[in-house]
Design a protein around this motif. Sequence first.
Motif, mmCIF file in Angstrom:
data_model
loop_
_atom_site.group_PDB
_atom_site.id
_atom_site.type_symbol
_atom_site.label_atom_id
_atom_site.label_comp_id
_atom_site.label_asym_id
_atom_site.label_seq_id
_atom_site.Cartn_x
_atom_site.Cartn_y
_atom_site.Cartn_z
ATOM 1 N N THR A 54 72.332 6.427 -85.633
ATOM 2 C CA THR A 54 72.381 7.079 -86.947
ATOM 3 C C THR A 54 72.266 8.597 -86.795
ATOM 4 N N THR A 55 71.402 9.044 -85.891
ATOM 5 C CA THR A 55 71.228 10.484 -85.685
ATOM 6 C C THR A 55 72.537 11.111 -85.200
ATOM 7 N N THR A 56 73.271 10.396 -84.351
ATOM 8 C CA THR A 56 74.581 10.884 -83.891
ATOM 9 C C THR A 56 75.537 11.019 -85.077
ATOM 10 N N GLY A 57 75.577 9.978 -85.921
ATOM 11 C CA GLY A 57 76.445 10.007 -87.110
ATOM 12 C C GLY A 57 76.075 11.133 -88.052
ATOM 13 N N LYS A 58 74.773 11.317 -88.247
ATOM 14 C CA LYS A 58 74.323 12.382 -89.141
ATOM 15 C C LYS A 58 74.676 13.761 -88.592
ATOM 16 N N ALA A 59 74.602 13.903 -87.274
ATOM 17 C CA ALA A 59 74.961 15.194 -86.655
ATOM 18 C C ALA A 59 76.439 15.497 -86.902
ATOM 19 N N VAL A 60 77.282 14.463 -86.799
ATOM 20 C CA VAL A 60 78.717 14.647 -87.045
ATOM 21 C C VAL A 60 78.938 15.083 -88.494
ATOM 22 N N MET A 61 78.181 14.467 -89.410
ATOM 23 C CA MET A 61 78.314 14.775 -90.834
ATOM 24 C C MET A 61 77.690 16.113 -91.226
ATOM 25 N N GLY A 62 76.909 16.690 -90.327
ATOM 26 C CA GLY A 62 76.213 17.932 -90.669
ATOM 27 C C GLY A 62 74.945 17.686 -91.451
ATOM 28 N N ASN A 64 72.014 16.672 -90.051
ATOM 29 C CA ASN A 64 70.836 17.168 -89.325
ATOM 30 C C ASN A 64 71.250 18.255 -88.338
ATOM 31 N N ASN A 65 70.273 19.026 -87.905
ATOM 32 C CA ASN A 65 70.571 20.144 -87.020
ATOM 33 C C ASN A 65 70.889 19.641 -85.617
ATOM 34 N N ILE A 66 71.784 20.344 -84.970
ATOM 35 C CA ILE A 66 72.176 20.007 -83.607
ATOM 36 C C ILE A 66 71.413 20.927 -82.657
ATOM 37 N N THR A 67 70.762 20.322 -81.664
ATOM 38 C CA THR A 67 70.019 21.122 -80.693
ATOM 39 C C THR A 67 70.981 21.766 -79.696
ATOM 40 N N ASP A 68 71.961 20.985 -79.263
ATOM 41 C CA ASP A 68 72.932 21.499 -78.301
ATOM 42 C C ASP A 68 74.188 20.624 -78.340
ATOM 43 N N GLY A 69 75.273 21.146 -77.868
ATOM 44 C CA GLY A 69 76.511 20.376 -77.782
ATOM 45 C C GLY A 69 77.532 20.823 -78.810
ATOM 46 N N LYS A 70 78.697 20.187 -78.743
ATOM 47 C CA LYS A 70 79.792 20.588 -79.629
ATOM 48 C C LYS A 70 80.425 19.357 -80.272
ATOM 49 N N ILE A 71 80.842 19.530 -81.530
ATOM 50 C CA ILE A 71 81.527 18.457 -82.248
ATOM 51 C C ILE A 71 82.850 19.004 -82.773
ATOM 52 N N TYR A 72 83.935 18.337 -82.401
ATOM 53 C CA TYR A 72 85.267 18.747 -82.841
ATOM 54 C C TYR A 72 85.853 17.672 -83.738
ATOM 55 N N PHE A 73 86.410 18.065 -84.883
ATOM 56 C CA PHE A 73 87.151 17.141 -85.736
ATOM 57 C C PHE A 73 88.598 17.636 -85.782
ATOM 58 N N GLN A 74 89.527 16.804 -85.366
ATOM 59 C CA GLN A 74 90.944 17.185 -85.256
ATOM 60 C C GLN A 74 91.078 18.499 -84.491
ATOM 61 N N ASP A 75 90.389 18.541 -83.358
ATOM 62 C CA ASP A 75 90.424 19.669 -82.418
ATOM 63 C C ASP A 75 89.776 20.957 -82.946
ATOM 64 N N GLU A 76 89.166 20.884 -84.126
ATOM 65 C CA GLU A 76 88.506 22.073 -84.662
ATOM 66 C C GLU A 76 86.987 21.953 -84.463
ATOM 67 N N LEU A 77 86.410 23.001 -83.909
ATOM 68 C CA LEU A 77 84.964 23.006 -83.674
ATOM 69 C C LEU A 77 84.232 23.057 -85.010
ATOM 70 N N LEU A 78 83.361 22.051 -85.260
ATOM 71 C CA LEU A 78 82.677 21.988 -86.556
ATOM 72 C C LEU A 78 81.407 22.829 -86.588
ATOM 73 N N ASN A 79 80.654 22.801 -85.484
ATOM 74 C CA ASN A 79 79.370 23.513 -85.502
ATOM 75 C C ASN A 79 79.496 24.902 -84.865
ATOM 76 N N LYS A 80 80.276 25.734 -85.555
ATOM 77 C CA LYS A 80 80.395 27.125 -85.110
ATOM 78 C C LYS A 80 79.078 27.820 -85.391
ATOM 79 N N SER A 81 78.730 28.789 -84.558
ATOM 80 C CA SER A 81 77.427 29.430 -84.735
ATOM 81 C C SER A 81 77.346 30.049 -86.129
#
Length: 137
Positions: A54-62, A64-81
């Motif tokens: 669930t925490t992984t799913g929530k991180a994808v949805m935005g 919860n806060n991400i400690t580290d790592g990158k999530i791309y949706f359709q090749d676009e980086l979602l968690n830009k600084s």
Amino acid sequence: MTLLKVDNLKVHFPIRGGILNRVVDSIKAVDDVSFEIQPGETYGLVGESGSGKTTTGKAVMGLNNITDGKIYFQDELLNKSGKRVNIRKDIQMIFQDPYSSLNPRKRVLDIIAEPLRNYEKLSKQEEKKKVQELLEK
Ligand SMILES: Nc1ncnc2c1ncn2[C@@H]1O[C@H](COP(=O)(O)OP(=O)(O)OP(=O)(O)O)[C@@H](O)[C@H]1O
Ligand SMILES: [Mg+2]
């Protein structure tokens, strides 16, 4: 194009304690998780209770806060600084108790129309037609 790409995702929750309420430790809810989902693919993430699904799913949805790592949706980086790309129209979460999303005090039409009202501008007539189509489906 890759639909969803999760790269070395970490979500750590701080544990506070002591009289100063300082961060004394952390719960590593998700610790270095990577996977890819291609368009048309159905992906099942399986693991014991508390393993961080669930925490992984929530991180994808935005959600919860991400400690580290990158999530791309359709090749676009979602968690830009600093800011988060808005993908709410394209990714939706179905929570573990789906029946709790069916408000028993609402009419069926209103329950089904709610997301349409959030994302589309339809007339009352168009909305009713769309809801009937969806029920038929
Ligand atoms: N907001 C939070 N603060 C602190 N710890 C949390 C928080 N959310 C989740 N955790 C912890 O992170 C870990 C992963 O929880 P998560 O809910 O992601 O597991 P899960 O794989 O979905 O489990 P289940 O199969 O029971 O649904 C657990 O130890 C949980 O207690
Ligand atoms: Mg869960």
